[in-house]
Write a protein that holds these residues in place. Structure first.
Motif, PDB file in Angstrom:
ATOM      1  N   GLU A  54      -1.885  10.311  -4.852  1.00  0.00           N
ATOM      2  CA  GLU A  54      -1.886  11.610  -5.537  1.00  0.00           C
ATOM      3  C   GLU A  54      -2.507  12.676  -4.667  1.00  0.00           C
ATOM      4  O   GLU A  54      -1.987  13.788  -4.532  1.00  0.00           O
ATOM      5  CB  GLU A  54      -2.659  11.500  -6.853  1.00  0.00           C
ATOM      6  N   ALA A  55      -3.656  12.314  -4.059  1.00  0.00           N
ATOM      7  CA  ALA A  55      -4.338  13.275  -3.190  1.00  0.00           C
ATOM      8  C   ALA A  55      -3.447  13.626  -2.006  1.00  0.00           C
ATOM      9  O   ALA A  55      -3.384  14.781  -1.578  1.00  0.00           O
ATOM     10  CB  ALA A  55      -5.657  12.686  -2.711  1.00  0.00           C
ATOM     11  N   LEU A  56      -2.743  12.617  -1.507  1.00  0.00           N
ATOM     12  CA  LEU A  56      -1.849  12.822  -0.372  1.00  0.00           C
ATOM     13  C   LEU A  56      -0.763  13.834  -0.731  1.00  0.00           C
ATOM     14  O   LEU A  56      -0.490  14.768   0.027  1.00  0.00           O
ATOM     15  CB  LEU A  56      -1.219  11.485   0.021  1.00  0.00           C
ATOM     16  N   ALA A  57      -0.184  13.659  -1.919  1.00  0.00           N
ATOM     17  CA  ALA A  57       0.867  14.575  -2.342  1.00  0.00           C
ATOM     18  C   ALA A  57       0.307  15.986  -2.461  1.00  0.00           C
ATOM     19  O   ALA A  57       0.914  16.954  -1.994  1.00  0.00           O
ATOM     20  CB  ALA A  57       1.442  14.122  -3.677  1.00  0.00           C
ATOM     21  N   GLY A  58      -0.893  16.086  -3.085  1.00  0.00           N
ATOM     22  CA  GLY A  58      -1.510  17.404  -3.245  1.00  0.00           C
ATOM     23  C   GLY A  58      -1.766  18.055  -1.903  1.00  0.00           C
ATOM     24  O   GLY A  58      -1.494  19.236  -1.709  1.00  0.00           O
TER      25      GLY A  58
ATOM     26  N   ARG B 227       0.837  -1.201   0.000  1.00  0.00           N
ATOM     27  CA  ARG B 227       0.000   0.000   0.000  1.00  0.00           C
ATOM     28  C   ARG B 227       0.874   1.255   0.000  1.00  0.00           C
ATOM     29  O   ARG B 227       0.607   2.215  -0.700  1.00  0.00           O
ATOM     30  CB  ARG B 227      -0.924   0.009   1.216  1.00  0.00           C
ATOM     31  N   LEU B 228       1.922   1.203   0.825  1.00  0.00           N
ATOM     32  CA  LEU B 228       2.808   2.358   0.907  1.00  0.00           C
ATOM     33  C   LEU B 228       3.466   2.617  -0.443  1.00  0.00           C
ATOM     34  O   LEU B 228       3.607   3.764  -0.874  1.00  0.00           O
ATOM     35  CB  LEU B 228       3.877   2.134   1.978  1.00  0.00           C
ATOM     36  N   ARG B 229       3.842   1.510  -1.101  1.00  0.00           N
ATOM     37  CA  ARG B 229       4.483   1.663  -2.392  1.00  0.00           C
ATOM     38  C   ARG B 229       3.517   2.314  -3.385  1.00  0.00           C
ATOM     39  O   ARG B 229       3.873   3.191  -4.163  1.00  0.00           O
ATOM     40  CB  ARG B 229       4.939   0.294  -2.901  1.00  0.00           C
ATOM     41  N   GLU B 230       2.241   1.876  -3.314  1.00  0.00           N
ATOM     42  CA  GLU B 230       1.247   2.457  -4.233  1.00  0.00           C
ATOM     43  C   GLU B 230       1.009   3.930  -3.933  1.00  0.00           C
ATOM     44  O   GLU B 230       0.881   4.753  -4.842  1.00  0.00           O
ATOM     45  CB  GLU B 230      -0.064   1.665  -4.119  1.00  0.00           C
ATOM     46  N   LEU B 231       0.964   4.248  -2.627  1.00  0.00           N
ATOM     47  CA  LEU B 231       0.811   5.659  -2.244  1.00  0.00           C
ATOM     48  C   LEU B 231       1.965   6.483  -2.809  1.00  0.00           C
ATOM     49  O   LEU B 231       1.763   7.566  -3.369  1.00  0.00           O
ATOM     50  CB  LEU B 231       0.789   5.793  -0.724  1.00  0.00           C
ATOM     51  N   ALA B 232       3.184   5.927  -2.666  1.00  0.00           N
ATOM     52  CA  ALA B 232       4.358   6.650  -3.152  1.00  0.00           C
ATOM     53  C   ALA B 232       4.295   6.830  -4.658  1.00  0.00           C
ATOM     54  O   ALA B 232       4.614   7.901  -5.194  1.00  0.00           O
ATOM     55  CB  ALA B 232       5.625   5.892  -2.766  1.00  0.00           C
ATOM     56  N   LEU B 233       3.818   5.779  -5.341  1.00  0.00           N
ATOM     57  CA  LEU B 233       3.688   5.859  -6.797  1.00  0.00           C
ATOM     58  C   LEU B 233       2.718   6.984  -7.175  1.00  0.00           C
ATOM     59  O   LEU B 233       2.990   7.802  -8.052  1.00  0.00           O
ATOM     60  CB  LEU B 233       3.179   4.515  -7.331  1.00  0.00           C
ATOM     61  N   GLY B 234       1.580   7.000  -6.454  1.00  0.00           N
ATOM     62  CA  GLY B 234       0.593   8.049  -6.705  1.00  0.00           C
ATOM     63  C   GLY B 234       1.185   9.416  -6.468  1.00  0.00           C
ATOM     64  O   GLY B 234       0.986  10.353  -7.251  1.00  0.00           O
ATOM     65  N   ALA B 235       1.937   9.555  -5.366  1.00  0.00           N
ATOM     66  CA  ALA B 235       2.553  10.842  -5.047  1.00  0.00           C
ATOM     67  C   ALA B 235       3.484  11.260  -6.171  1.00  0.00           C
ATOM     68  O   ALA B 235       3.541  12.433  -6.549  1.00  0.00           O
ATOM     69  CB  ALA B 235       3.313  10.726  -3.732  1.00  0.00           C
ATOM     70  N   LYS B 236       4.169  10.272  -6.739  1.00  0.00           N
ATOM     71  CA  LYS B 236       5.081  10.583  -7.829  1.00  0.00           C
ATOM     72  C   LYS B 236       4.294  11.102  -9.038  1.00  0.00           C
ATOM     73  O   LYS B 236       4.665  12.092  -9.661  1.00  0.00           O
ATOM     74  CB  LYS B 236       5.878   9.333  -8.201  1.00  0.00           C
TER      75      LYS B 236
ATOM     76  N   MET C 271      -5.293  -1.276  -6.277  1.00  0.00           N
ATOM     77  CA  MET C 271      -4.082  -0.480  -6.486  1.00  0.00           C
ATOM     78  C   MET C 271      -4.421   0.910  -7.001  1.00  0.00           C
ATOM     79  O   MET C 271      -3.860   1.905  -6.525  1.00  0.00           O
ATOM     80  CB  MET C 271      -3.156  -1.183  -7.477  1.00  0.00           C
ATOM     81  N   THR C 272      -5.348   0.984  -7.968  1.00  0.00           N
ATOM     82  CA  THR C 272      -5.667   2.306  -8.528  1.00  0.00           C
ATOM     83  C   THR C 272      -6.196   3.217  -7.434  1.00  0.00           C
ATOM     84  O   THR C 272      -5.881   4.394  -7.391  1.00  0.00           O
ATOM     85  CB  THR C 272      -6.703   2.218  -9.654  1.00  0.00           C
ATOM     86  N   ARG C 273      -7.004   2.647  -6.521  1.00  0.00           N
ATOM     87  CA  ARG C 273      -7.541   3.476  -5.438  1.00  0.00           C
ATOM     88  C   ARG C 273      -6.416   4.047  -4.599  1.00  0.00           C
ATOM     89  O   ARG C 273      -6.416   5.227  -4.258  1.00  0.00           O
ATOM     90  CB  ARG C 273      -8.449   2.640  -4.537  1.00  0.00           C
ATOM     91  N   TRP C 274      -5.454   3.195  -4.270  1.00  0.00           N
ATOM     92  CA  TRP C 274      -4.385   3.668  -3.411  1.00  0.00           C
ATOM     93  C   TRP C 274      -3.458   4.625  -4.154  1.00  0.00           C
ATOM     94  O   TRP C 274      -2.900   5.543  -3.559  1.00  0.00           O
ATOM     95  CB  TRP C 274      -3.612   2.489  -2.824  1.00  0.00           C
ATOM     96  N   ILE C 275      -3.303   4.386  -5.454  1.00  0.00           N
ATOM     97  CA  ILE C 275      -2.488   5.331  -6.231  1.00  0.00           C
ATOM     98  C   ILE C 275      -3.173   6.687  -6.259  1.00  0.00           C
ATOM     99  O   ILE C 275      -2.542   7.732  -6.058  1.00  0.00           O
ATOM    100  CB  ILE C 275      -2.253   4.773  -7.649  1.00  0.00           C
ATOM    101  N   ALA C 276      -4.503   6.649  -6.460  1.00  0.00           N
ATOM    102  CA  ALA C 276      -5.254   7.910  -6.442  1.00  0.00           C
ATOM    103  C   ALA C 276      -5.102   8.584  -5.084  1.00  0.00           C
ATOM    104  O   ALA C 276      -4.904   9.799  -4.987  1.00  0.00           O
ATOM    105  CB  ALA C 276      -6.721   7.644  -6.743  1.00  0.00           C
ATOM    106  N   ALA C 277      -5.179   7.765  -4.028  1.00  0.00           N
ATOM    107  CA  ALA C 277      -5.022   8.316  -2.679  1.00  0.00           C
ATOM    108  C   ALA C 277      -3.640   8.934  -2.521  1.00  0.00           C
ATOM    109  O   ALA C 277      -3.487   9.982  -1.893  1.00  0.00           O
ATOM    110  CB  ALA C 277      -5.244   7.220  -1.644  1.00  0.00           C
TER     111      ALA C 277
END
Lengths: 174, 230, 780
Positions: free
Chosen positions: C248-252, C4-13, C240-246
């Motif tokens: 992105e939102a996290l980074a924003g 999950r953390l990896r997906e979050l990081a991917l989204g942030a990227k 995964m897409t949900r967490w990646i989206a999350a």
């Protein structure tokens, strides 16, 4: 494919010796099946007989391969007519069409027009088949569809060739 | 047939988007009840030709006569009215309003011309019957298959009994069987109402449903019908 | 978990590497979240602002002597008197100081005490005195400004305060002695009504901010979904897409925290010198409470993740595109109704409080208000859905809008929920302030057409009374003056706790003055009277209980409750005549014991005051200021009190307009997010719009459909806000024991809601026109 028209077309750019003709043909159209010299000899004598070519000169040493041929006015008209005439749409037409396109390019005629005419002819047949399919039963439909798919493949080839004419012209004239 | 009898007649159309020429001397004609395929490779200007013919886009130069009237000299509102009442449209995808039911989608052009809802939906339903999609009436576009959706779109293009139907790659997103069925229904319906069909396609089998074709290449098109008549 | 953390990081990227579109989306989110975070930080600073300012307040009060023992006169002792005044509705604090030795105590913010005739003024007071607006005040404070009071000696940067030096101050003239500064200002328990009002105001202002943050996190969602579809194509699963989206939102939102911190730091410098109604603070005072700041820093990114995960549930990202659930789950109504019902119940059941007595538990008020307002916010999506579900037919534009809302009303109503909460909160606040205001007017029973000024000196002096009558009569704008010395008079004797000691007042004035107050008839110095209020038998009897001719009254009322003090008995002469009161020049009736100076020695009265009651001409501008100036000449330490409803109304109006401004600002904020999502939606539908144009759809039809699409949720939201806000207002007013006086306060706010819709629609028209060009038809 008509070897006679092809050789005539090759002559249109200027007189050539028999062995020259064979080499040019092999290079441009022969690919994996080089032309047998006997075939060149018999074709040329037929063309000579029909007045489409004439002998321009003979090299020392004699023999038919040493004869130099030139195209006659009648020969040019004959090539012209052949190129303009769309081929009857039928399977495995490419080699003929390809030859025609290359010759058109070599002789400075419009290859695009040639392809358009051919496309129209293909489409005409496809319309007839589509119409037949519409009126016919399932077996008619299946048979017509088979033909239609083949024709469509040809048409796609035509489209593709049309799109690459410029590229082909530079290669052929090289 | 002569250009004089043409319903829609375009000559020497030119249109550029920025510095890219989309049309560079195109011509076209169509007669009532005729189905004309506009063919050519992608990017050749087929769609731009259709947009010009339908009065959606104004060409930079050239003339388009519809029923003897010059399209490019009409006001935007007039052309819109023309499109509402005398033209029909089918596109490749994304043309049905996702929120409206299929019946409401079909009825939409009629409602835009001011027909009352009940009556518009009644007419819509009869067209849906002809295109064999009357069962989808209360479904939304998201709930029907691509072929069904396209038939709904065809029904919608015909619902105002237009004089010209513009179809831009109507089968582009469909498989062969569905594509053929849609073409069959479209051309039959058009012929039965004597509507002309301008059919933009790059598929030969689709073009085979036409009466003749006009090829566009590099923004240029030649209409044989016009050449023969000269 | 690491996955999950990896997906979050991917989204942030993706948030930073998603090309121009991605950047714009991230920036929009960051700006939106930043705005909200800055506001939250400001709110979190309020405890520190109050604490810092009250600490400075404590540090500057003259130290009080413990018990009864007075300070000795020493080298550092200082005599002081409170000489604060009021100028055009602004109160000005001030101390008159007289050092008694070589090393006097100095209050914070000053280097040395000002010399006689000099003063140290706060920068704001200096500015006021230097400006043309301060002309009348300059006459009242004729001291030479020799120093500025430093920040350490001021409550806030806009405070009007001064220290004046004196060489004449004595204990006899009312001054007191101290030997140091710093003590504790007596903190009155906050008025419970005020507490309730403040708590509700905080909730009302902060809830929309939170809703706005939740909306900002979703900015650009449609574009992002397309990117996610591409990820699905290369093998990402739905989770995964949900967490990646999350991610992105996290980074924003993380960027938003930075933006918010910057905005806050920058903003507090700007806000530093500005006064909002009665609130101002030094930039350094704006320091968020650490716990609250940490809460904001943690909760905002967490909320971003949760909100995204939650909304992504209803979106199926498929490899070839995004499918929004075609049939969203029916929203349930019961728990949505439960929230506001619980809120109103909490308010209705919590202990009552009045303006003067009882305590309101601020926690209960907050919980009740939060429950009610969040209930309104959650009720809205259901209401929109329920209302729209039954709609059919109508013109094409209407049909398009209604159908759109039926399928995707959630987005619109979420944004509108912010407007609803803001409007509902503002309505309840306005009802509350209006209710309290009306109450005030009723209990003081003032005639608003009368402008009156009371001037009081805290010691009895017949001469002072005479001088006041004389000087004030000569003052510009004064119509009538009565000067008297007044004190209470009680009946001596022992009274137990539940018995009421008969009490009345003793008014001492010369015959001319007394004749203006009562029908005294013939009067000579030395006469006394018992004055009965005309037409009030019950009150007359009460007066007679204390004022018995020939009997004693006690004039030092301290002894009534402090047994160590001696009563001061004075016998009301038997000759005292009973007369009836008459309306005084101010129109009021005065009664009790009236005496001429010859009958009582006013200098012996311990708790008596010298009073002047002055009627001023309302037509003369600044009449009250002229009176104050005259009073300052007589004695700077005199208290001047205006009883002026116009002034009161102005204050009330400023609270009202403050609330309205706040509500409007919130609505603008929400209109902004509404606009962003509107334009986004239009862009998503550009192809469809082009198709509709190809059909010959009129522009006006599409514009109208955009209008309806915004208007329907907003109108429903405003209706809900009016209902909920009124209910909350009634509950709150009931809680503080007040009644609703004006049921129509919601009109301007509801009007603003309507204007918001129009503005959003108008602003989304240019993009709509642009999107309606046939370019959208060109195949992608």
């Amino acid at each position: 494919m008509s070897i006679g028209h092809t050789l005539l077309g090759l002559l249109e750019s200027g007189p050539r010796h028999g062995y020259d003709l064979k080499r040019a043909f092999d290079e441009k159209f022969g690919h994996d099946r080089p032309l047998h010299y006997g075939q060149v000899y018999s074709t040329m004598s037929r063309l000579l007989k029909n007045g489409l070519v004439e002998v321009d000169g003979v090299e020392a040493g004699g023999g038919p391969e040493r004869k130099r041929y030139a195209i006659t006015e009648a020969g040019i008209t004959d090539v012209e007519a052949w190129l303009k005439q769309p081929e009857k749409p039928e399977p495995y037409l490419q080699s003929t069409l390809y030859t025609k396109v290359v010759l058109a390019l070599l002789t400075g005629r419009s290859a695009g027009d040639l392809l358009d005419t051919q496309r129209a002819e293909h489409l005409r047949l496809m319309r007839i088949l589509t119409d037949r399919k519409r009126r016919g039963d399932l077996s008619d439909q299946l048979i017509c569809d088979h033909a239609l798919f083949h024709l469509e493949a040809d048409l796609r080839w035509l489209e593709l060739t049309a799109a690459r004419l410029d590229q082909l012209a530079t290669e052929v004239r090289a | 047939m002569t250009p004089a009898g043409s319903l829609l007649l375009a000559k020497d159309l030119r249109k550029s988007y920025g510095s890219t020429p989309a049309l560079d001397g195109a011509e076209f004609s169509i007669h009532p009840g005729e189905v004309v395929a506009v063919m050519g490779p992608s990017g050749s200007g087929k769609s731009t030709l259709l947009h010009c013919l339908a009065g959606i886009v104004t060409p930079d130069s050239g003339s388009i006569l519809y029923n003897g009237r010059e399209l490019s000299s009409m006001k935007d509102a007039e052309r819109s009215a023309l499109r509402r009442s005398e033209f029909g449209f089918v596109f490749q995808f994304g043309q049905l309003v996702p929120e409206l039911t299929c019946t409401e989608n079909v009825a939409l052009p009629l409602r835009l011309t001011g027909v009352r809802r009940k009556e518009a939906e009644r007419t819509a339903l009869s067209w849906m019957e002809r295109l064999e999609v009357e069962d989808l009436g209360n479904k939304r576009p998201g709930e029907v298959s691509g072929g069904q959706g396209q038939r709904v779109a065809v029904a919608r293009s015909l619902v105002t009994s237009p004089r010209v139907v513009f179809a831009d790659e109507p089968t582009g997103a469909l498989d062969s069987l569905n594509g053929e069925r849609v073409m069959q229904l479209l051309t039959e319906a058009a012929r039965s109402t004597n509507a002309a069909v301008v059919l933009v396609t790059h598929e030969a089998r689709v073009a085979a449903y036409s009466d003749r074709e006009v090829v566009v290449r590099d923004g240029k098109s030649r209409d044989m019908m016009l050449e023969h008549s000269v | 978990m690491t996955r999950r953390l990896r997906e979050l990081a991917l989204g942030a990227k993706f948030a930073f590497t998603g090309g121009r579109e991605g950047w714009i989306r991230t920036l929009l989110t960051a700006l939106g979240v930043g705005l909200g975070v800055a506001l939250l930080f400001a709110a979190a600073s309020i405890p520190h602002v109050n604490q810092a300012s009250s600490a400075r307040g404590d540090a500057r009060v003259p130290a009080a002597s413990g018990g009864k023992k007075a300070f000795e006169r020493t080298d550092s002792s200082v005599l002081f008197d409170m000489v604060g005044t009021e100028y055009r509705g602004e109160s000005i604090g001030g101390l008159m100081l007289r050092p008694e030795g070589k090393h006097p105590a100095v209050p914070p913010g000053l280097g040395a005490l000002p010399g006689p005739g000099e003063m140290a003024a706060s920068p704001a007071l200096r500015d006021l005195l230097d400006s043309p607006k301060g002309e009348l005040l300059r006459q009242r404070l004729p001291y030479k400004v020799t120093a500025s009071i430093g920040d350490a000696g001021l409550l806030d940067p806009t405070e009007l305060f001064f220290y004046a030096g004196s060489s004449t101050l004595t204990e006899a003239s009312g001054a007191a002695r101290t030997n140091a500064f710093g003590g504790e200002v007596e903190k009155l328990p906050l008025n419970p009504v005020l507490v309730a009002l403040t708590v509700v105001a905080c909730v009302v202002l902060l809830l929309p901010v939170i809703i706005f943050i939740a909306t900002a996190v979703r900015f650009g969602g449609e574009r992002r979904d397309k990117r996610l579809a591409a990820l699905r194509l290369v093998g990402a699963d739905t989770g995964m897409t949900r967490w990646i989206a999350a991610g992105e939102a996290l980074a924003g939102s993380a960027l938003g925290l930075l933006v918010g911190t910057a905005l806050f730091l920058f903003g507090r410098e700007l806000v530093g010198g500005v006064r909002f109604w009665s609130f101002a603070a030094f930039p350094a005072d704006f320091t968020p409470a650490p716990a609250l700041a940490a809460l904001v820093l943690l909760a905002v990114p967490l909320a971003a993740v949760v909100v995204t995960l939650f909304t992504m549930r209803s979106v199926a990202v498929e490899p070839l595109g995004v499918v929004r659930a075609t049939k969203p789950r029916r929203r349930r109504v019961w728990w949505r109704l439960l929230l506001p019902a619980a809120g109103v119940a909490v308010l209705a059941l919590s202990p009552r409080a009045g303006v003067d007595q009882g305590v309101t538990d601020p926690n209960l008020v907050a919980i009740g208000a939060i429950l009610t307002l969040t209930g309104i916010a959650t009720l809205l999506p259901w209401l929109v859905e329920a209302a729209v579900a039954r709609l059919r037919g109508g013109p094409v534009a209407w049909q398009l809008a209604v159908r759109r809302l039926q399928l995707g009303g959630g987005t619109a109503s979420r944004a509108v929920a912010g407007i609803t909460v803001a409007v509902a909160g503002a309505i309840s606040l306005q009802m509350m302030t209006t209710g309290i205001h009306a109450d005030f007017v009723r209990t003081t029973d003032q005639d608003p057409s009368r402008a009156q000024v009371d001037v009081t000196a805290n010691f009895p002096s017949g001469e002072r009374a005479q001088r006041m009558i004389h000087d004030f009569r000569a003052t510009k704008g004064v119509q009538a003056v009565i000067g008297t010395v007044e004190t209470y008079a009680t009946r001596p004797g022992a009274y137990t706790g539940d018995q009421i000691r008969p009490t009345t007042s003793l008014t001492v004035g010369d015959c001319a003055t007394l004749a203006e107050l009562a029908r005294v008839g013939s009067c000579r110095d030395g006469d006394t009277f018992v004055v009965h209020p005309a037409d009030d038998k019950r009150l007359s009897a009460w007066v007679d209980q204390a004022a018995r001719p020939g009997e004693a009254v006690n004039l030092d009322t301290t002894s009534d409750y402090d047994s160590s003090a001696e009563p001061l008995l004075w016998t009301l002469p038997r000759s005292a005549r009973q007369v009836l009161s008459r309306p005084d020049p101010m129109g009021e009736h005065r009664y009790g014991i009236f005496a001429t100076p010859g009958a009582v020695d006013v200098t012996k009265l311990p708790s008596a005051e010298t009073k002047a009651m002055i009627k001023v001409d309302r037509a003369v501008p600044d009449a009250a200021e002229y009176v104050r100036n005259t009073a300052a000449v007589i004695d700077p330490a005199m208290h001047v009190r205006t009883i002026d409803n116009v002034e009161r109304d102005k204050q009330y109006a400023s609270v009202q307009s403050g609330l309205r401004t706040g509500a409007i600002a919130t609505m603008l904020l929400i209109a902004l997010s509404l606009l962003v999502s509107q334009i986004e939606q239009l862009r998503e539908r550009r192809r469809l719009l082009s198709v509709l144009v190809a059909f010959g759809t009129r522009r006006s039809s599409l514009a109208l459909s955009v209008l309806w699409q915004t208007a329907v949720p907003v109108v429903l939201g405003v209706v809900l806000a009016v209902a909920g806000g009124t209910a909350l207002g009634v509950a709150l007013l009931d809680m503080v024991g007040k009644e609703v006086t004006d049921w129509w306060l919601f009109l301007p706010l509801a009007g603003t809601g309507t204007v918001t819709v129009l503005v959003v629609t108008l602003l989304s028209l240019p993009p709509l026109w642009r999107l309606m060009r046939p370019d959208g038809l060109r195949t992608e």
